[in-house]
Design an enzyme around this catalytic site. Structure first.
Site, short mmCIF file in Angstrom:
data_model
loop_
_atom_site.label_atom_id
_atom_site.label_comp_id
_atom_site.label_asym_id
_atom_site.label_seq_id
_atom_site.Cartn_x
_atom_site.Cartn_y
_atom_site.Cartn_z
N GLY A 125 0.82 -1.21 0.00
CA GLY A 125 0.00 0.00 0.00
C GLY A 125 0.85 1.25 0.00
O GLY A 125 2.08 1.19 0.00
N SER A 126 0.18 2.38 0.02
CA SER A 126 0.87 3.66 -0.01
C SER A 126 1.63 3.89 1.30
O SER A 126 1.26 3.35 2.34
CB SER A 126 -0.14 4.79 -0.22
N PRO A 127 2.70 4.69 1.26
CA PRO A 127 3.43 5.00 2.50
C PRO A 127 2.54 5.73 3.49
O PRO A 127 1.68 6.53 3.12
CB PRO A 127 4.57 5.91 2.01
N GLY A 128 2.75 5.44 4.77
CA GLY A 128 2.04 6.16 5.82
C GLY A 128 0.66 5.66 6.11
O GLY A 128 -0.14 6.34 6.77
N THR A 129 0.30 4.44 5.67
CA THR A 129 -1.04 3.91 5.91
C THR A 129 -1.09 2.92 7.07
O THR A 129 -2.12 2.29 7.29
CB THR A 129 -1.58 3.22 4.64
N GLY A 130 0.01 2.76 7.81
CA GLY A 130 -0.04 1.95 9.04
C GLY A 130 0.59 0.58 8.95
O GLY A 130 0.35 -0.26 9.81
N LYS A 131 1.42 0.33 7.95
CA LYS A 131 2.00 -1.00 7.79
C LYS A 131 2.95 -1.34 8.96
O LYS A 131 2.87 -2.42 9.53
CB LYS A 131 2.74 -1.10 6.45
N SER A 132 3.85 -0.43 9.29
CA SER A 132 4.81 -0.70 10.37
C SER A 132 4.10 -0.78 11.72
O SER A 132 4.49 -1.58 12.59
CB SER A 132 5.89 0.37 10.41
N SER A 578 -4.67 13.61 -18.29
CA SER A 578 -5.65 14.62 -17.90
C SER A 578 -5.56 15.87 -18.76
O SER A 578 -6.34 16.80 -18.58
CB SER A 578 -5.47 14.98 -16.42
N LYS A 621 -5.95 21.20 -8.45
CA LYS A 621 -5.91 21.91 -9.73
C LYS A 621 -6.82 23.14 -9.70
O LYS A 621 -6.45 24.21 -10.20
CB LYS A 621 -6.32 20.96 -10.86
#
Length: 704
Positions: A125-132, A578, A621
């Site tokens: 998953g994305s960094p900072g989502t609670g893996k550690s 886009s 944007k």
């Protein structure tokens, strides 16, 4: 349109961000993992779900007063989800890490199962989502087992093959101390005997031989002989390789970014390899993270950054549950040393971003998947009263964890929850990238602490949002200011072939990126030429636009070159699709010689049949367009629900959602007769125009 970042993720977010349902088996496993912490005013287990079925949510729900418990609608619950507090000091923080995790219900349930059954887990998953955080929580949830100390002994038969012995935790220190005491006593006896012999030799030399020099030389020889021989006593003292004497829970070892020696163990180099000066081989053995994690958790983030050889050896350690230690450097004398197998019965928690699976050793992934679970971490979660209460508790957790920040007032917590909504990029969702949100909490707390405030207030959070801007946002703001100084931004009048596009730098920074088009006679077969360091996806988007142009145009463009320039795209170039409606509008304007409004900007992807498709980063944007002094922004109608701009920009800019390229042209092009004729022709050819919307209609969705 992106500068260095693709919009491709947008389709994934739209289709795959649904939350996984919690596993009904979580009840039984929560009890096995130690049960919920004692209930308090701030935190209590949930006693039932919407269907009335009993369910224990790991003791992590946030309790509200009985009078407020009947609140059902979001409007009645308020931003804090019905929580009535003066500050975060009133919120109880649970003791267990697993109860502190916000969102990620599916991942928490998997971790609970894996801890109970001692299974491996891979979290992507994305960094900072609670893996550690979940990995650390897993070490607290593992079943109680007898931890072990590991001792390495000298092998009298072959010094390069030290022997390994495991003993219950705490016994290792006692054994080493006992051997040291025994060696000390032997050394004392040898020293006493040595001084007696030296005294006898000196006396004999002085009395019988009457030669002091002879006595001194003889005494020196005796002293060196005893000292040389005493080194054998030190070799009998074992090396305490792994010490779990003071370990109350299962060990947790973070081996993220570890080199081979730190991960797998190593043998130190010995510059004195012979002549009695060498250090015994067993004393030079160093434990690796896999050995220290025995009976516990080994956590490796960015698993794909480990070299292939380390991944192969890690795979062997997982399969065998033991791994011999040898020197990792082939040039070192330690490479000749190899111990007996050292226990490494750990639970593996591997983590990484989506690209981690590409460079990960297939066999290692197979081992983890075959003996465990794979989990995808969510980026957002539904914006519900219970989740907002958990976000309030998250702020209390961050304050308590830091230990130096003033607690947050109710208004300050509400502002943080509003920011969590904005950062989610989706209506009715909250972001789960909590590391970045925690950074905002700490910056706000630091501001309040610097002013010696008792509590952190809403004003401090607003100041922190400005001070904690990302590097990309600071660059974007500076870029906008410089363009104003040099009048590079055109925000008034009408120009043929020029359109103000919108791009995103990084993840949270919008900029205005003009696109210009020119049609010229071709010296050969006509072609579309696009400049601005376009990445692969952007190039494909330009080709898709050319299909629409060929279909609607009355002119034969086979003998013309269409030049498309992304003005000042920067070193990162342009990635993502886009810019599709921007390119199409610029080229059509150049072909038909119809000017485009310069007080307007646009963003949106485009199908080959003219449908406007959703893109990412619309909020950032739109704010970039407002900062640049533009009056109107065209966005895909599908993105209308994702708009959550700051209050200060709501009255500055008009937002026009569109579904088809004909609607884009109707709003963007100037010159009524020519524009009306062109739009009607395009509608008749494509046959895909949706219901006509009133031009100039303001669509200003609430960020709530």
């Amino acid at each position: 349109m992106e500068t260095g970042v693709s919009d491709a993720y947008m389709s994934d977010n739209i289709d795959t961000d649904e939350q996984s349902a919690p596993d009904p088996d979580a009840d039984e496993e929560s009890a096995d993992a130690g049960g919920p912490p004692p209930t308090s005013e701030g935190v209590t287990p949930d006693t039932g779900d919407a269907d009335g079925e009993s369910e224990t949510d790991l003791g992590s729900d946030v309790e509200i007063d009985a009078d407020e418990a009947s609140v059902e609608s979001d409007e009645e619950a308020g931003i804090l989800g019905g929580l009535d507090i003066d500050s975060t000091a009133d919120i109880e923080v649970p003791d267990r890490l697993v109860d502190q995790v916000i969102g990620q219900d599916h991942a928490r349930d998997v971790v609970l199962k894996a801890a109970k059954q001692r299974r491996h887990v891979m979290m992507i998953g994305s960094p900072g989502t609670g893996k550690s955080m979940l990995a650390k929580a897993m070490s607290q949830l593992l079943p109680k087992e007898e931890l072990q100390d590991v001792l390495v002994y000298h092998n009298p038969d072959d010094g390069n093959e030290p022997k390994v012995r495991t003993v219950p935790a705490g016994k290792g220190e006692q054994i080493v101390d006992a051997h040291k005491e025994e060696a000390r006593k032997r050394n004392q006896m040898r020293s006493f005997l040595m001084w007696i012999i030296i005294a006898i030799v000196l006396g004999y030399a002085l009395i019988m031989q009457q030669s002091l020099l002879l006595g001194v030389l003889a005494a020196g020889v005796i002293y060196l002989a005893f000292r040389y021989g005493s080194r054998g006593n030190d070799a009998m003292i074992p090396n305490l390789l792994v010490n779990h004497a003071n370990q109350k829970t299962a060990p947790f070892e973070d081996a993220t970014g570890a080199h081979a020696g730190a991960l797998l163990g190593d043998v130190r180099h010995d510059p004195f390899q012979s002549g009695g000066m060498e250090t015994p081989s067993h004393d030079r053995v160093e434990a690796g993270a896999i050995h220290k994690a025995n009976k516990g958790v080994l956590f490796v983030d960015e698993i794909n950054t480990l070299d292939i050889r380390s991944q192969q050896k890690l795979m062997t350690a997982i399969q065998e549950g033991e791994f011999s230690i040898t020197g990792q450097s082939e040039r070192s004398s330690g490479a000749m040393v190899q111990t007996e197998p050292v226990p490494c019965d750990f639970v593996m928690v591997a983590a990484g971003n989506l690209d981690a699976m590409e460079n990960m050793h297939p066999a290692l992934r197979s081992r983890i998947k075959g003996y465990g679970y794979e989990v995808y971490m969510d980026d957002t979660i539904d914006d519900e009263p219970e989740m907002r209460r958990k976000y309030a508790r998250f702020v209390a957790q961050e304050v308590e964890k830091d230990g130096r920040l003033p607690h947050f007032t109710e208004d300050a917590v509400e502002e943080l929850i509003l920011e969590a909504r904005r950062r989610s990029g989706r209506k009715d969702h909250l972001t789960l990238k909590l590391r970045n949100l925690g950074g905002l909490v700490r910056v706000a707390g630091d501001i309040a602490r610097a002013e010696d405030k008792e509590f952190t207030e809403r004003k401090d959070v607003l100041d922190a949002k400005n001070r904690s801007r990302s590097i990309e946002q600071q660059l974007a703001d500076n870029y906008i200011d410089r363009r104003k100084d040099y009048e590079l931004t055109v925000n008034e009048g009408d120009v043929v072939g020029r359109v103000n596009g919108l791009a995103v730098m990084g993840e949270d920074s919008g900029i205005v990126l003009p696109v210009m088009a020119e049609v010229t006679p071709s010296q050969g077969p006509g072609e579309v030429i696009a400049t601005g360091q376009l990445q692969e996806m952007a190039q494909e988007a330009v080709q898709n636009v050319s299909a629409i142009i060929k279909k609607f145009s009355d002119e034969d463009i086979s003998e013309k070159d269409v030049h498309i320039q992304f003005v000042q795209a920067g070193e990162g170039g342009v990635d993502g699709d886009s810019a599709s409606i921007t390119v199409a509008t610029a080229v059509i304007s150049a072909l038909e010689d119809i000017p485009v409004r310069q007080d307007l900007a646009m963003t949106g992807s485009l199908s080959v049949r003219g449908d406007v498709l959703p893109v990412g980063g619309v909020t950032h944007k739109i704010e970039a367009a407002a900062k640049s002094g533009l009056d109107t922004v065209i966005i895909p109608a599908a993105n209308e629900q994702d708009v959550m701009i700051e209050d200060e920009y709501k009255d500055q800019i008009e937002i026009v959602p569109v579904s088809h390229i004909s609607e884009v042209l109707e709003v963007a092009l100037a010159g009524e007769p020519e524009k009306d004729s062109l739009v009607d022709r395009l509608k008749s050819i494509t046959g895909k125009a949706l219901e006509q919307r009133e031009v100039g209609q303001t669509s200003n969705p609430s960020p709530q």
